[in-house]
Design a protein around this motif. Structure first.
Motif, PDB file in Angstrom:
ATOM      1  N   VAL A 186      67.537 -32.164 -42.608  1.00 33.52           N
ATOM      2  CA  VAL A 186      68.293 -32.300 -41.364  1.00 33.52           C
ATOM      3  C   VAL A 186      68.088 -31.023 -40.569  1.00 33.52           C
ATOM      4  O   VAL A 186      67.626 -30.007 -41.107  1.00 33.52           O
ATOM      5  CB  VAL A 186      69.801 -32.526 -41.632  1.00 33.52           C
ATOM      6  CG1 VAL A 186      70.040 -33.815 -42.398  1.00 33.52           C
ATOM      7  CG2 VAL A 186      70.409 -31.339 -42.371  1.00 33.52           C
ATOM      8  N   VAL A 187      68.430 -31.072 -39.310  1.00 34.61           N
ATOM      9  CA  VAL A 187      68.338 -29.879 -38.460  1.00 34.61           C
ATOM     10  C   VAL A 187      69.701 -29.638 -37.844  1.00 34.61           C
ATOM     11  O   VAL A 187      70.296 -30.544 -37.245  1.00 34.61           O
ATOM     12  CB  VAL A 187      67.277 -30.041 -37.355  1.00 34.61           C
ATOM     13  CG1 VAL A 187      67.264 -28.810 -36.443  1.00 34.61           C
ATOM     14  CG2 VAL A 187      65.894 -30.249 -37.969  1.00 34.61           C
ATOM     15  N   ALA A 188      70.211 -28.427 -38.025  1.00 35.62           N
ATOM     16  CA  ALA A 188      71.480 -28.033 -37.416  1.00 35.62           C
ATOM     17  C   ALA A 188      71.183 -27.207 -36.173  1.00 35.62           C
ATOM     18  O   ALA A 188      70.442 -26.220 -36.237  1.00 35.62           O
ATOM     19  CB  ALA A 188      72.315 -27.227 -38.396  1.00 35.62           C
ATOM     20  N   THR A 283      66.650 -35.451 -38.810  1.00 34.15           N
ATOM     21  CA  THR A 283      65.261 -35.396 -38.376  1.00 34.15           C
ATOM     22  C   THR A 283      64.600 -34.206 -39.043  1.00 34.15           C
ATOM     23  O   THR A 283      65.205 -33.555 -39.904  1.00 34.15           O
ATOM     24  CB  THR A 283      65.187 -35.288 -36.842  1.00 34.15           C
ATOM     25  OG1 THR A 283      63.817 -35.378 -36.431  1.00 34.15           O
ATOM     26  CG2 THR A 283      65.776 -33.976 -36.339  1.00 34.15           C
ATOM     27  N   THR A 284      63.386 -33.900 -38.663  1.00 39.96           N
ATOM     28  CA  THR A 284      62.659 -32.766 -39.221  1.00 39.96           C
ATOM     29  C   THR A 284      62.453 -31.697 -38.156  1.00 39.96           C
ATOM     30  O   THR A 284      62.518 -31.973 -36.950  1.00 39.96           O
ATOM     31  CB  THR A 284      61.286 -33.196 -39.757  1.00 39.96           C
ATOM     32  OG1 THR A 284      60.503 -33.707 -38.668  1.00 39.96           O
ATOM     33  CG2 THR A 284      61.439 -34.274 -40.825  1.00 39.96           C
ATOM     34  N   ALA A 285      62.169 -30.492 -38.608  1.00 40.63           N
ATOM     35  CA  ALA A 285      61.944 -29.385 -37.679  1.00 40.63           C
ATOM     36  C   ALA A 285      60.746 -29.656 -36.783  1.00 40.63           C
ATOM     37  O   ALA A 285      60.754 -29.323 -35.592  1.00 40.63           O
ATOM     38  CB  ALA A 285      61.751 -28.088 -38.455  1.00 40.63           C
ATOM     39  N   VAL A 288      61.700 -31.921 -33.922  1.00 40.97           N
ATOM     40  CA  VAL A 288      62.498 -31.191 -32.944  1.00 40.97           C
ATOM     41  C   VAL A 288      61.604 -30.304 -32.089  1.00 40.97           C
ATOM     42  O   VAL A 288      61.736 -30.256 -30.851  1.00 40.97           O
ATOM     43  CB  VAL A 288      63.580 -30.356 -33.642  1.00 40.97           C
ATOM     44  CG1 VAL A 288      64.244 -29.405 -32.662  1.00 40.97           C
ATOM     45  CG2 VAL A 288      64.619 -31.263 -34.279  1.00 40.97           C
ATOM     46  N   ASP A 289      60.666 -29.601 -32.730  1.00 43.74           N
ATOM     47  CA  ASP A 289      59.769 -28.719 -31.982  1.00 43.74           C
ATOM     48  C   ASP A 289      58.930 -29.502 -30.975  1.00 43.74           C
ATOM     49  O   ASP A 289      58.615 -29.009 -29.887  1.00 43.74           O
ATOM     50  CB  ASP A 289      58.858 -27.959 -32.938  1.00 43.74           C
ATOM     51  CG  ASP A 289      59.610 -26.926 -33.757  1.00 43.74           C
ATOM     52  OD1 ASP A 289      60.719 -26.543 -33.342  1.00 43.74           O
ATOM     53  OD2 ASP A 289      59.093 -26.509 -34.810  1.00 43.74           O
ATOM     54  N   SER A 290      58.571 -30.724 -31.331  1.00 50.33           N
ATOM     55  CA  SER A 290      57.735 -31.519 -30.437  1.00 50.33           C
ATOM     56  C   SER A 290      58.484 -31.962 -29.187  1.00 50.33           C
ATOM     57  O   SER A 290      57.877 -32.335 -28.185  1.00 50.33           O
ATOM     58  CB  SER A 290      57.197 -32.752 -31.170  1.00 50.33           C
ATOM     59  OG  SER A 290      58.244 -33.670 -31.462  1.00 50.33           O
ATOM     60  N   MET A 291      59.828 -31.938 -29.252  1.00 50.70           N
ATOM     61  CA  MET A 291      60.620 -32.372 -28.109  1.00 50.70           C
ATOM     62  C   MET A 291      60.730 -31.293 -27.039  1.00 50.70           C
ATOM     63  O   MET A 291      61.012 -31.580 -25.881  1.00 50.70           O
ATOM     64  CB  MET A 291      62.010 -32.807 -28.576  1.00 50.70           C
ATOM     65  CG  MET A 291      61.969 -33.996 -29.505  1.00 50.70           C
ATOM     66  SD  MET A 291      63.612 -34.429 -30.101  1.00 50.70           S
ATOM     67  CE  MET A 291      64.391 -34.935 -28.572  1.00 50.70           C
ATOM     68  N   VAL A 295      65.249 -30.401 -25.640  1.00 54.23           N
ATOM     69  CA  VAL A 295      66.288 -29.750 -26.432  1.00 54.23           C
ATOM     70  C   VAL A 295      66.805 -28.507 -25.718  1.00 54.23           C
ATOM     71  O   VAL A 295      68.011 -28.253 -25.679  1.00 54.23           O
ATOM     72  CB  VAL A 295      65.753 -29.379 -27.830  1.00 54.23           C
ATOM     73  CG1 VAL A 295      66.770 -28.539 -28.593  1.00 54.23           C
ATOM     74  CG2 VAL A 295      65.402 -30.643 -28.616  1.00 54.23           C
ATOM     75  N   GLY A 296      65.925 -27.744 -25.146  1.00 57.30           N
ATOM     76  CA  GLY A 296      66.340 -26.536 -24.444  1.00 57.30           C
ATOM     77  C   GLY A 296      66.461 -25.332 -25.365  1.00 57.30           C
ATOM     78  O   GLY A 296      66.320 -25.433 -26.581  1.00 57.30           O
ATOM     79  N   ASN A 297      66.750 -24.186 -24.768  1.00 54.99           N
ATOM     80  CA  ASN A 297      66.860 -22.949 -25.526  1.00 54.99           C
ATOM     81  C   ASN A 297      68.319 -22.674 -25.899  1.00 54.99           C
ATOM     82  O   ASN A 297      68.827 -23.020 -26.058  1.00 54.99           O
ATOM     83  CB  ASN A 297      66.286 -21.775 -24.737  1.00 54.99           C
ATOM     84  CG  ASN A 297      64.811 -21.992 -24.475  1.00 54.99           C
ATOM     85  OD1 ASN A 297      64.076 -22.435 -25.345  1.00 54.99           O
ATOM     86  ND2 ASN A 297      64.370 -21.717 -23.247  1.00 54.99           N
ATOM     87  N   GLY A 298      68.909 -21.806 -26.105  1.00 54.18           N
ATOM     88  CA  GLY A 298      70.347 -21.621 -26.312  1.00 54.18           C
ATOM     89  C   GLY A 298      70.880 -22.166 -27.624  1.00 54.18           C
ATOM     90  O   GLY A 298      72.101 -22.218 -27.807  1.00 54.18           O
ATOM     91  N   TRP A 299      69.996 -22.614 -28.513  1.00 48.64           N
ATOM     92  CA  TRP A 299      70.437 -23.148 -29.809  1.00 48.64           C
ATOM     93  C   TRP A 299      69.681 -22.444 -30.926  1.00 48.64           C
ATOM     94  O   TRP A 299      68.479 -22.213 -30.836  1.00 48.64           O
ATOM     95  CB  TRP A 299      70.142 -24.648 -29.900  1.00 48.64           C
ATOM     96  CG  TRP A 299      70.818 -25.470 -28.866  1.00 48.64           C
ATOM     97  CD1 TRP A 299      70.293 -25.835 -27.648  1.00 48.64           C
ATOM     98  CD2 TRP A 299      72.127 -26.024 -28.917  1.00 48.64           C
ATOM     99  NE1 TRP A 299      71.207 -26.585 -26.955  1.00 48.64           N
ATOM    100  CE2 TRP A 299      72.333 -26.723 -27.709  1.00 48.64           C
ATOM    101  CE3 TRP A 299      73.146 -26.014 -29.877  1.00 48.64           C
ATOM    102  CZ2 TRP A 299      73.524 -27.391 -27.431  1.00 48.64           C
ATOM    103  CZ3 TRP A 299      74.323 -26.677 -29.596  1.00 48.64           C
ATOM    104  CH2 TRP A 299      74.515 -27.359 -28.389  1.00 48.64           C
TER     105      TRP A 299
END
Length: 325
Positions: A186-188, A283-285, A288-291, A295-299
């Motif tokens: 999972v991704v937090a 999901t997987t890292a 997430v990176d491909s999005m 997703v934006g920055n700040g996380w």
């Protein structure tokens, strides 16, 4: 009244982060995650080795090191010792001449990842090892005590047992069932801002429409099936739909609510973790990176595994892998 001596010390306990609710499983479902706090506790009853109270905190929550007896682990240790004393064959006391506590904290505080539950469980597990009659605080009693201190069992259950847990309360106390989810990662998404659980709970209404309650009951049942049978992201997307709490809490964490909406629009099963504001995505890292921009920055993005074990005494102890199911 005699004073209880320690079995041995120091005791080192590792406790996992947890994510509660998982969407529709409000106050009942929880998941243990591979992000850990390490706690070392040493108690000297007679004062032959050291005296006084010493607290050292590295990492998250360093500002609470000055709380002394009000530190959550210290107060939990006190209550756990008292609970064990009540079960002991002879009257014993819980006063100690010296207590040393060292915490290396990695679980973010006030972000919905179970930091308070981790502290409580660490105190209970350490007390069971330190107290000479610690074995008298069995697994059911440990869960009951941790739940009493925390107020609800959804985070303390997976913190104690690991894996995926279903927790509920009965007239005789809380109960849990531990399950093995078929989820690889999972991704937090952890924001910089904090949100107190009390504030998030204060936004919940006293009642909800019957249709919403019925929908959540069905989704929670589906979520257990999806997580334990590996039914895939499409089913998980449906299974993580919530109508009981996330929308009501959204005004307190608009960025988190927006991220959940964005991820779900892309087909990613995403929920508010616990009371928030962390967002948990099944999901997987790499996905997430491909999005990227969506997703934006700040996380702070933390790819995490499901932790199969709950709180446990480290290898120099003998308690084994946490509480039994």
């Amino acid at each position: 009244m005699s004073r209880a001596g320690t079995a041995r010390g120091p005791v080192r306990v590792r406790v996992p982060a947890t994510s509660a609710n998982l969407g529709p499983g409000f106050d009942s479902l929880g998941l243990a995650l591979s992000l850990y706090d390490d706690v070392e506790v040493d108690v000297d009853v007679d004062g032959r080795r050291f005296t006084g109270l010493s607290i050292e905190v590295d990492g998250e929550g360093a500002e609470v090191a000055e709380r002394g007896e009000r530190h959550l682990i210290v107060s939990t240790l006190r209550r756990a010792f008292e609970a064990i004393d009540e079960r002991a064959p002879a009257a014993v006391g819980t006063d100690w001449a010296g207590l040393r506590l060292r915490c290396v904290n990695r679980i973010p505080h006030s972000r919905g990842l179970g930091s308070s539950s981790a502290a409580i469980v660490a105190g209970v597990v350490a007390a069971r090892r330190l107290h000479p009659h610690g074995h008298l605080l069995d697994d059911d009693a440990a869960l009951a005590l941790a739940t009493e201190i925390e107020g609800h069992p959804d985070n303390v259950a997976p913190c104690l047992a690991g894996g995926l847990t279903v927790a509920w309360t009965t007239p005789s106390g809380p109960r849990l069932v531990r399950l093995d989810p078929k989820v690889e990662q999972v991704v937090a998404f952890v924001p910089e801002t904090r949100l107190a659980t009390e504030r998030a709970r204060g936004l919940l209404p006293d009642s909800v429409p019957h249709a919403d309650a019925a929908a959540n009951a069905g989704r929670a049942a589906l979520l257990i099936a999806a997580l334990t049978q590996g039914l895939g992201p499409e089913v998980l997307l449906d299974a993580t739909e919530d109508r009981l709490h996330q929308s009501y809490r959204a005004p307190a964490m608009p960025e988190s609510a927006a991220l959940v909406e964005t991820l779900r629009a892309k087909g990613v099963p995403a929920v508010i973790s616990g009371a928030g504001p962390t967002v948990l995505a099944f999901t997987t890292a790499s996905q997430v990176d491909s999005m990227g921009p969506e997703v934006g920055n700040g996380w702070h993005k933390h790819p995490l595994d499901v932790a199969p074990q709950g709180a446990r005494v480290q290898p120099d102890g003998s308690d084994g892998p946490g509480i039994r199911p």
